[in-house]
Write a protein that holds these residues in place. Structure first.
Motif, PDB file in Angstrom:
ATOM      1  N   ASP A   1      62.566  56.840 -13.143  1.00 63.26           N
ATOM      2  CA  ASP A   1      61.620  57.237 -14.079  1.00 63.26           C
ATOM      3  C   ASP A   1      62.017  56.068 -15.267  1.00 63.26           C
ATOM      4  OD1 ASP A   1      60.612  59.547 -12.910  1.00 63.26           O
ATOM      5  OD2 ASP A   1      61.074  60.996 -14.536  1.00 63.26           O
ATOM      6  N   PHE A   2      60.884  55.827 -15.988  1.00 65.58           N
ATOM      7  CA  PHE A   2      61.460  55.169 -17.492  1.00 65.58           C
ATOM      8  C   PHE A   2      60.552  55.175 -18.369  1.00 65.58           C
ATOM      9  CE2 PHE A   2      58.799  51.839 -15.224  1.00 65.58           C
ATOM     10  CZ  PHE A   2      57.894  51.374 -16.260  1.00 65.58           C
ATOM     11  N   TYR A   3      61.013  55.021 -19.502  1.00 64.60           N
ATOM     12  CA  TYR A   3      59.886  54.928 -20.721  1.00 64.60           C
ATOM     13  C   TYR A   3      60.366  53.536 -21.593  1.00 64.60           C
ATOM     14  CZ  TYR A   3      64.298  56.080 -23.313  1.00 64.60           C
ATOM     15  OH  TYR A   3      65.680  56.072 -24.059  1.00 64.60           O
ATOM     16  N   ASP A   4      59.104  53.218 -22.326  1.00 68.64           N
ATOM     17  CA  ASP A   4      59.364  52.012 -23.251  1.00 68.64           C
ATOM     18  C   ASP A   4      58.584  52.093 -24.615  1.00 68.64           C
ATOM     19  OD1 ASP A   4      60.501  49.552 -23.933  1.00 68.64           O
ATOM     20  OD2 ASP A   4      59.680  48.396 -22.223  1.00 68.64           O
ATOM     21  N   PHE A   5      59.223  51.568 -25.513  1.00 72.42           N
ATOM     22  CA  PHE A   5      58.134  51.427 -26.716  1.00 72.42           C
ATOM     23  C   PHE A   5      58.628  50.067 -27.156  1.00 72.42           C
ATOM     24  CE2 PHE A   5      61.676  54.316 -27.419  1.00 72.42           C
ATOM     25  CZ  PHE A   5      62.279  53.528 -28.863  1.00 72.42           C
ATOM     26  N   PHE A   6      57.638  49.375 -27.682  1.00 71.05           N
ATOM     27  CA  PHE A   6      57.764  47.984 -28.381  1.00 71.05           C
ATOM     28  C   PHE A   6      56.447  47.822 -29.185  1.00 71.05           C
ATOM     29  CE2 PHE A   6      56.543  47.808 -23.863  1.00 71.05           C
ATOM     30  CZ  PHE A   6      55.507  46.883 -24.104  1.00 71.05           C
ATOM     31  N   PHE A   7      56.641  46.786 -30.452  1.00 71.82           N
ATOM     32  CA  PHE A   7      55.431  46.040 -31.006  1.00 71.82           C
ATOM     33  C   PHE A   7      54.946  45.065 -30.235  1.00 71.82           C
ATOM     34  CE2 PHE A   7      57.553  48.305 -34.495  1.00 71.82           C
ATOM     35  CZ  PHE A   7      56.438  48.984 -35.134  1.00 71.82           C
ATOM     36  N   VAL A   8      53.446  45.419 -30.046  1.00 75.52           N
ATOM     37  CA  VAL A   8      52.785  44.164 -29.517  1.00 75.52           C
ATOM     38  C   VAL A   8      52.326  42.979 -30.519  1.00 75.52           C
ATOM     39  CG1 VAL A   8      52.122  45.340 -27.342  1.00 75.52           C
ATOM     40  CG2 VAL A   8      50.717  45.380 -29.378  1.00 75.52           C
ATOM     41  N   ASP A   9      52.035  43.557 -31.696  1.00 76.44           N
ATOM     42  CA  ASP A   9      52.079  42.494 -32.792  1.00 76.44           C
ATOM     43  C   ASP A   9      52.410  43.589 -33.973  1.00 76.44           C
ATOM     44  OD1 ASP A   9      49.994  44.420 -34.024  1.00 76.44           O
ATOM     45  OD2 ASP A   9      48.597  42.907 -32.877  1.00 76.44           O
ATOM     46  N   ARG A  10      52.458  43.124 -35.337  1.00 76.42           N
ATOM     47  CA  ARG A  10      53.192  43.745 -36.483  1.00 76.42           C
ATOM     48  C   ARG A  10      52.589  45.185 -36.615  1.00 76.42           C
ATOM     49  NH1 ARG A  10      56.090  43.370 -40.850  1.00 76.42           N
ATOM     50  NH2 ARG A  10      55.674  44.580 -42.688  1.00 76.42           N
ATOM     51  N   ASN A  11      51.260  45.486 -36.356  1.00 77.73           N
ATOM     52  CA  ASN A  11      50.815  46.991 -36.674  1.00 77.73           C
ATOM     53  C   ASN A  11      50.519  47.570 -35.470  1.00 77.73           C
ATOM     54  OD1 ASN A  11      51.757  47.009 -39.535  1.00 77.73           O
ATOM     55  ND2 ASN A  11      49.810  45.848 -39.817  1.00 77.73           N
ATOM     56  N   LYS A  12      50.863  46.898 -34.292  1.00 77.58           N
ATOM     57  CA  LYS A  12      50.579  47.731 -33.011  1.00 77.58           C
ATOM     58  C   LYS A  12      51.813  48.038 -32.176  1.00 77.58           C
ATOM     59  CE  LYS A  12      45.736  46.257 -32.643  1.00 77.58           C
ATOM     60  NZ  LYS A  12      44.691  45.312 -31.633  1.00 77.58           N
ATOM     61  N   ILE A  13      51.927  49.181 -31.747  1.00 79.27           N
ATOM     62  CA  ILE A  13      53.043  49.625 -31.047  1.00 79.27           C
ATOM     63  C   ILE A  13      52.807  50.110 -29.787  1.00 79.27           C
ATOM     64  CG2 ILE A  13      53.217  51.927 -31.991  1.00 79.27           C
ATOM     65  CD1 ILE A  13      56.149  51.683 -31.775  1.00 79.27           C
TER      66      ILE A  13
END
Length: 680
Positions: free
Chosen positions: A476-488
């Motif tokens: 399993d894995f999870y991830d979160f990151f911004f693809v631009d300044r106001n989109k995550i």
């Protein structure tokens, strides 16, 4: 002879039919104590009937009395054999003693029949261990029992060996052969009925021969060879001795007759052991065994032509004999002779007795050594093999404790020492692997984002996630990151399988999804490109379910795509968590060219999103009951208003409590997102 063979065959057939009938009737039933006694009585009566309805053969009476207790004891139960033997043996002694039926052999016959039941008991319990004897052993048992019967006749008549020899010579061969054949045919038919028949002269391809079988075969060959050679040597010596005694007897008889003739006893009567004829020149026998008879001119010519010659072999009165011719006077001739039957009866009697004794001795030695080999060698080898089977099946705590002899004690110690050494190597390998897995787990955990704080933006949203692997490393894995300044972007995925392979594919999947997300594109496009990449070189045929959502923090619009993953949960402000049954596509890396369907979710400040892997709904407790999606929703709604830093640990504790002592068989991963306010 033919009549005897037919009658003995008929009696054998009756025994066979009775045994087969009783065995078929009782084969699937447990024989009660009463049943064992009844079988003994039936075969005991058969033994009695054999005594009274024997087969005439010359002046003797043949029977198969000993077959009854042997059949009862070998094919049914030892107690039945003992009862049958006692009935047949005691009755034989009574009728021989008080009614004159076969009185000469009553002791040998009664002892043999009684003993047959006890021999069957011993063989059934100690050698065959409750199983039916093979045809070869059955024949051997019947034949040897009759050998003992004949030997007992010699033993019980040491003072009358000549008559004992006459009885044994007439009865031994047919009774030995038919007793053995009767039991062997019984065994063959019962094996055929039970589906256990195997050709004893043909070995199945790949079938191994046991140590016991090999030993018994060589023991049989060597022992029989030694006994046979000894018998032949003894027979030759006895033959030479018989000739010497015959020569001496003829010379002595001739001298005695001459002396008596000189003393005036011209017409003397021969003694029991004296064979002579006093013959007139015209061929008339005037004294001797055949007094009054007249010899032909041809015979007289042969006799007169042999006067004063050494002892010679020739036919006399239709019998082969040793002969010596002397002149008593000008008119009288003395013929001293020894018929071969008289010459060799003692040798033949000794040969029979020696052969029977050798067979009985061989049987005792063979059975005893075979039994001891099985008890001392084969049984201990079997015990060692049982322990080795446990060891090879993974039980390294098994200890071999066969210490009946120094050899087996040494072998047990060597095996135990080898296992201890192996355990040491395994423990060292496990420690090394465990250390490497710790490193792998550290690397895997470090690849997952663990910083859930976003300075200056914590008032806009909250993110919290956790991953608990079923093994040292997980898929399993999870991830979160911004693809631009106001989109995550929010990602959660579950790789097929567990352990190292799943962890490696997890790293590859995480890297692919993140790299394509950071280059721009919709969730559907991201998963499509990741799918094509993961399909390349996927020789292990693994796959990964994934969910991705990209949240626009300015508008609250979350664009999502689901590649075979679990349904997400959404909680609206002042509402409860609910399952969103979104549109699924196939898992990533399953089929190339799949484009997951995309959908939108409108989020408002205060709304929460909870995504997870199947380790939660598919968790199983001791009663093999699944946690389930309904339970998941019910439990999470108990803490719906708390932050995800409290919700996720609560859910983890709930699953652990539900599972109890049952093992965690799948990874458990959770990701929570709450939109607190829109970015202006």
């Amino acid at each position: 002879m033919l009549s005897m063979i037919l009658k003995m065959s008929a009696i054998s057939a009756l025994y066979i039919v009775l045994t087969v009938f009783l065995w078929k009737y009782l084969r699937n039933k447990k024989i009660s104590f009463t049943g064992k006694i009844l079988i003994g009585l039936i075969y005991g009566m058969c033994s009695v009937l054999s005594t009274h309805f024997g087969v005439d053969f010359g002046d003797m009476l043949l029977n198969l009395r000993d077959v009854a207790p042997l059949a009862a004891g070998l094919f049914f139960h030892p107690l039945s054999g003992v009862i049958a033997g006692l009935i047949g043996g005691i009755e034989r002694y009574i009728v021989g003693t008080y009614f004159g039926i076969g009185s000469y052999t009553r002791i040998a016959c009664s002892v043999s029949t009684c003993l047959a039941g006890f021999v069957a008991l011993l063989m059934n319990l100690k050698v065959f261990r409750g199983k039916k004897p093979s045809p070869m052993y059955a024949f051997f048992m019947g034949a040897v029992m009759e050998v003992f019967h004949m030997y007992a006749v010699f033993i019980s008549h040491r003072a009358d060996m000549r008559m004992a020899f006459v009885v044994v010579r007439a009865c031994s061969i047919p009774m030995i052969i038919f007793s053995g054949i009767a039991l062997a045919v019984m065994s063959i038919i019962l094996e055929v009925i039970a589906g256990e028949w195997k050709n004893p002269f043909k070995r199945a391809k790949g079938e191994d021969i046991s140590v016991s079988q090999t030993f018994q075969r060589w023991l049989f060959v060597v022992t029989v060879s030694v006994i046979f050679i000894n018998f032949i040597f003894s027979f030759i010596l006895q033959t030479q001795s018989a000739y010497q005694n015959g020569y001496s007897s003829i010379i002595q008889t001739s001298s005695d007759i001459k002396n008596r003739f000189k003393a005036g006893l011209k017409y003397c009567v021969p003694g029991a052991s004296e064979y002579f004829e006093i013959i007139k020149s015209d061929g008339t026998i005037i004294a001797g065994k055949n007094i009054g008879s007249e010899l032909s001119e041809t015979v007289m010519d042969d006799i007169t032509g042999s006067i004063d010659k050494p002892i010679f072999k020739a036919d006399y009165m239709g019998e082969d004999a040793l002969n010596k011719v002397d002149m008593l006077s000008s008119e009288l001739i003395l013929l001293t002779y020894m018929p071969h039957d008289e010459l060799f009866w003692n040798r033949n009697a000794q040969a029979y007795e020696t052969a029977f004794a050798d067979i009985l001795l061989f049987t005792v030695i063979y059975v005893l050594i075979a039994f001891l080999v099985r008890q001392i060698v084969v049984k201990n080898i079997d015990l060692i093999n049982e322990s080795l089977d446990k060891i090879t099946n993974g039980n390294l705590n098994e200890i071999v404790t066969v210490r009946n002899s120094s050899e087996f004690a040494s072998l047990s110690d060597d095996i135990n020492q080898t296992v201890d050494t192996l355990k040491g190597y395994i423990e060292a390998a496990e420690n090394r692997i465990e250390q490497e897995l710790v490193f792998a787990r550290t690397i895997q955990e470090s690849s997952l984002p663990r910083n859930f704080e976003f300075p200056g933006r914590n008032d806009e949203f909250e993110i919290y996630a956790s991953m608990k692997a079923a093994k040292e490393v997980g898929g399993d894995f999870y991830d979160f990151f911004f693809v631009d300044r106001n989109k995550i972007a929010l990602v959660i995925a579950d790789v097929s399988g567990k352990g190292i392979p799943a962890a490696l594919f997890m790293m590859r999947s995480k890297t692919a999804i993140r790299s394509f997300a950071e280059t721009g594109g919709s969730p559907s496009e991201i998963l499509e490109r990741a799918n094509n990449t993961l399909c390349e070189g996927n020789d292990a045929e693994m796959f990964v379910t994934a969910w991705i959502g990209i949240v626009d923090l300015e508008t609250g619009l979350m664009k999502c795509a689901n590649a075979g993953h679990e349904y997400p949960l959404i909680k609206r402000v002042n509402g409860e968590f609910e399952i969103i049954k979104d549109k699924h596509s196939l898992a990533l890396a399953a089929v190339e060219g799949i484009k997951p369907k995309e959908y939108d979710i409108e989020l408002h400040p205060g709304d929460k999103v909870f995504v997870y892997t199947d380790g939660i709904p598919e968790a199983i407790n001791e009663e093999v009951i699944q946690y389930g999606s309904k339970r998941l929703v019910d439990v999470i709604n108990k803490v719906k208003d708390k932050s995800f830093t409290e919700i996720l640990p609560f859910m983890s504790d709930s699953v652990a409590a539900f599972r109890g002592s049952a093992d965690q068989f799948d990874d458990i991963t959770m990701l929570g997102f709450e939109l607190k306010k829109l970015v202006r």
